[in-house]
Write an enzyme that holds these catalytic residues in place. Structure first.
Site, short mmCIF file in Angstrom:
data_model
loop_
_atom_site.label_atom_id
_atom_site.label_comp_id
_atom_site.label_asym_id
_atom_site.label_seq_id
_atom_site.Cartn_x
_atom_site.Cartn_y
_atom_site.Cartn_z
N ASP A 50 -0.66 -19.22 -15.15
CA ASP A 50 -0.04 -17.89 -14.98
C ASP A 50 1.02 -17.84 -15.83
OD1 ASP A 50 0.18 -15.52 -12.90
OD2 ASP A 50 2.15 -16.53 -12.98
N GLU A 56 -2.87 -17.12 -19.30
CA GLU A 56 -2.75 -15.66 -19.23
C GLU A 56 -1.74 -15.30 -20.11
OE1 GLU A 56 -0.08 -14.17 -16.16
OE2 GLU A 56 -1.35 -12.24 -15.75
#
Ligand code: GLC
Ligand code: MG
Length: 578
Positions: A236, A301
């Site tokens: 993330d 990401e």
């Protein structure tokens, strides 16, 4: 019992606001045996948003037992793996992206035994399980943070702390850095008498990866889940891992037209994409590779420039997420825009055995059916299927789920809450996070509770999986997605060449070819009216081709023959021919 109200915006108190060169990356995985170990090649991976997938205990929030009860859905679809948004202990300020213990499951989702059961059951079915790894920040309710506040070693350095800037006797944040969730990225801590950095919500303090003790701790957490069956990670917010060690102000973009608290006012040269990030990733790659057994996947990401995304390949990400369909292109994009973006990606992938990936949707952006319109709900998956490499879908894409407008007084997404009632609509992520629509019973079969953490889209009565699975719905989104996922195993899709062709100004074509085999052809009509076209000579494809699959709204049945020299493409249709 559903303690939903505590998450409503109204409960959130709105608060005030270049480094060393990375070491050499590893070479490409060129040995054939290495490629064979990459189980995700030529497949689709499915993202589950656990709060919204399936609720087993009637509290209105999805959980691990719920997922276990639905594993056969992934077998039906034939995806290779699913990735789960965070399931770890969390006060749920950012719905799990604020982690209070990296090695504990949040009770709302279940227990560690449930997780073990989940991986066992998934593996029995040939499915891989990918976890969400959120290293940039923790929750301020993580015990580390309390110790950091008290300056207990080595925790004192686990977060990014900085003295106030005193101007005319008053306290100000150390610099001009702004949070993604608006306002200063600094929050004053009265006890430590310093500011701490939060690139997201104030309750998500940024971790300091320049602390060796923290790095060690995080490595242990990575291994903890691998040892319990995790097959890899989605990383993330990776671009935010490091910040400038000198804490310099970021340059202001003149006349941005944005409100002063908006991070779009700054060029993020000191808070994003720092070189050390790549080295850190590489160390995690090596760590995961050092564990025996199956190869672990890393997906990353990074909403950043194309060259920056491409760099992740060389530092160990197998899937640097390609968000072109999610953020780069929209319903005003023309066929030429799609061609340029797709070619740009394919041409930028570094030489070697790296594979492309195509993200259809996720929990942070409006749903594809909303972005491109319901008539084009299948279009992105069509592209993800025919283009080489990996497709990534989000729960609900396979039934064409649509975003639900959530009024301000029911809004719970922190990003929307911080934006306030006048600005929340542009950023809210609640619409794409509504519960999965399984059937037409109470709460769409998601929960036995009539109240769910986000409301169920009322269109569930007709738009649901059970309805789309019926043999009487052979061209439903569900049946289309089954065919699209199966297409990844087609020899031409696996190893054919790729051409992206502007057939006419308003028709995009993709052709995949392999010698001595019939090509695979995708055609998309970008107009909302029918077009007649001779695609045969221009695309160099056979005149007589068969419809493998066509978008739901096109009305074209699968299996019919079409004359490519005199094609009638219905309004907004996408069709794959073989
Ligand atoms: C990622 C997540 C998003 C979250 C943010 C902060 O972008 O996908 O949902 O809010 O990171 O962790
Ligand atoms: Mg539950």
């Amino acid at each position: 019992m559903l303690s939903k109200s505590i998450f409503l915006c109204l409960a959130i108190s709105i608060l005030d606001g270049a480094s060393a060169a990375p070491s050499a990356p590893p070479g490409p995985p060129s040995k054939p045996s290495e490629i064979a170990r990459e189980w995700w090649r030529d497949s689709f991976i499915y993202q589950i948003y656990p709060r919204s997938f399936k609720d087993s205990d009637g509290d209105g929030v999805g959980d691990l037992k719920g997922i276990i009860s639905k594993l056969d859905h992934f077998v039906d679809l034939n995806v290779s793996a699913f990735w789960l948004s965070p399931i770890f202990k969390s006060p749920m300020v950012d719905f799990g992206y604020d982690i209070a213990n990296f090695t504990e499951i949040d009770p709302i989702f279940g227990t560690i035994d449930d997780f073990t059961k989940l991986t066992e059951e998934a593996h029995k079915r040939g499915l891989k399980v990918i976890l969400d790894w959120v290293p940039n920040h923790s929750s301020d309710e993580h015990p580390w943070f309390a110790k950091s506040v008290k300056r207990i070693k080595p925790y004192d350095e686990y977060y990014v702390w900085k003295d106030a800037k005193i101007i005319n006797g008053t306290r100000h944040p150390p610099n001009n850095w702004l949070s993604i969730f608006l306002g200063s990225a600094w929050e004053w801590n009265e006890e430590r008498k310093q500011y701490y950095l939060h690139q997201f919500a104030p309750k998500q303090p940024d971790l300091n990866f320049r602390s060796p003790a923290l790095r060690k701790e995080m490595e242990e957490a990575l291994l903890f889940w691998v040892n319990r069956g995790a097959d890899g990670y989605r990383i993330d917010s990776i671009i935010f891992m490091y910040e400038d060690a000198q804490f310099r102000d970021e340059p202001v973009i003149p006349n941005s037209g944005k409100p002063a608290d908006d991070p779009g006012n700054l060029r993020h040269i000191y808070t994003q994409d720092l070189n050390e990030t790549y080295d850190l990733l590489l160390s995690w790659r090596k760590l995961l590779d050092s564990v025996g057994g199956e190869k672990r996947i890393i997906m990353s990401e990074a909403y950043t420039s194309l060259p920056n995304i491409m760099k992740y390949y060389k530092y160990g990400s197998n899937v640097p997420f390609n968000f072109m369909f999610v953020t780069g292109l929209n319903n005003r994009s023309r066929a030429i825009d799609f061609k340029r973006s797709i070619d740009g990606w394919l041409n930028s992938i570094p030489k070697g055995d790296y594979i492309a990936n195509w993200v259809v949707d996720n929990h942070d952006n409006p749903r594809t059916a909303t972005r491109f319109g319901t008539a084009r709900a299948d279009q992105t998956s069509m592209l993800a299927a025919i283009l080489p490499g990996l497709g990534v879908i989000f729960n609900g894409d396979e039934i064409g789920m649509e975003g639900l407008d959530i009024p301000w007084d029911q809004t719970v997404d922190p990003q929307a809450c911080y934006a306030g009632p006048d600005r929340y609509k542009a950023v809210t992520r609640d619409p794409e996070r509504t519960p999965y629509q399984w059937d037409n019973t109470l709460s769409a079969g998601f929960s036995t509770n009539k109240t769910t953490w986000l409301p169920v889209n009322p269109n569930y009565k007709t738009l649901n999986l059970a309805e789309q699975k019926r043999v009487q719905s052979p061209t439903s989104h569900y049946h289309i997605h089954k065919k699209l996922i199966a297409l990844k195993q087609h020899p031409v899709a696996k190893s054919g060449s790729t051409e992206v062709i502007l057939v006419t100004e308003n028709i995009l074509g993709v052709v995949r070819r392999l010698p001595n085999a019939s090509p695979l052809v995708l055609l998309i009509n970008f107009l909302d009216q029918p077009i007649k076209v001779d695609a045969s000579a221009w695309m160099n494809i056979p005149q007589d081709m068969t419809v493998y699959v066509a978008s739901n709204s096109s009305g074209i049945p699968f299996g019919v023959h079409l004359d490519t020299a005199a094609l009638n493409l219905p309004a907004s249709a996408s069709v794959i021919l073989t």
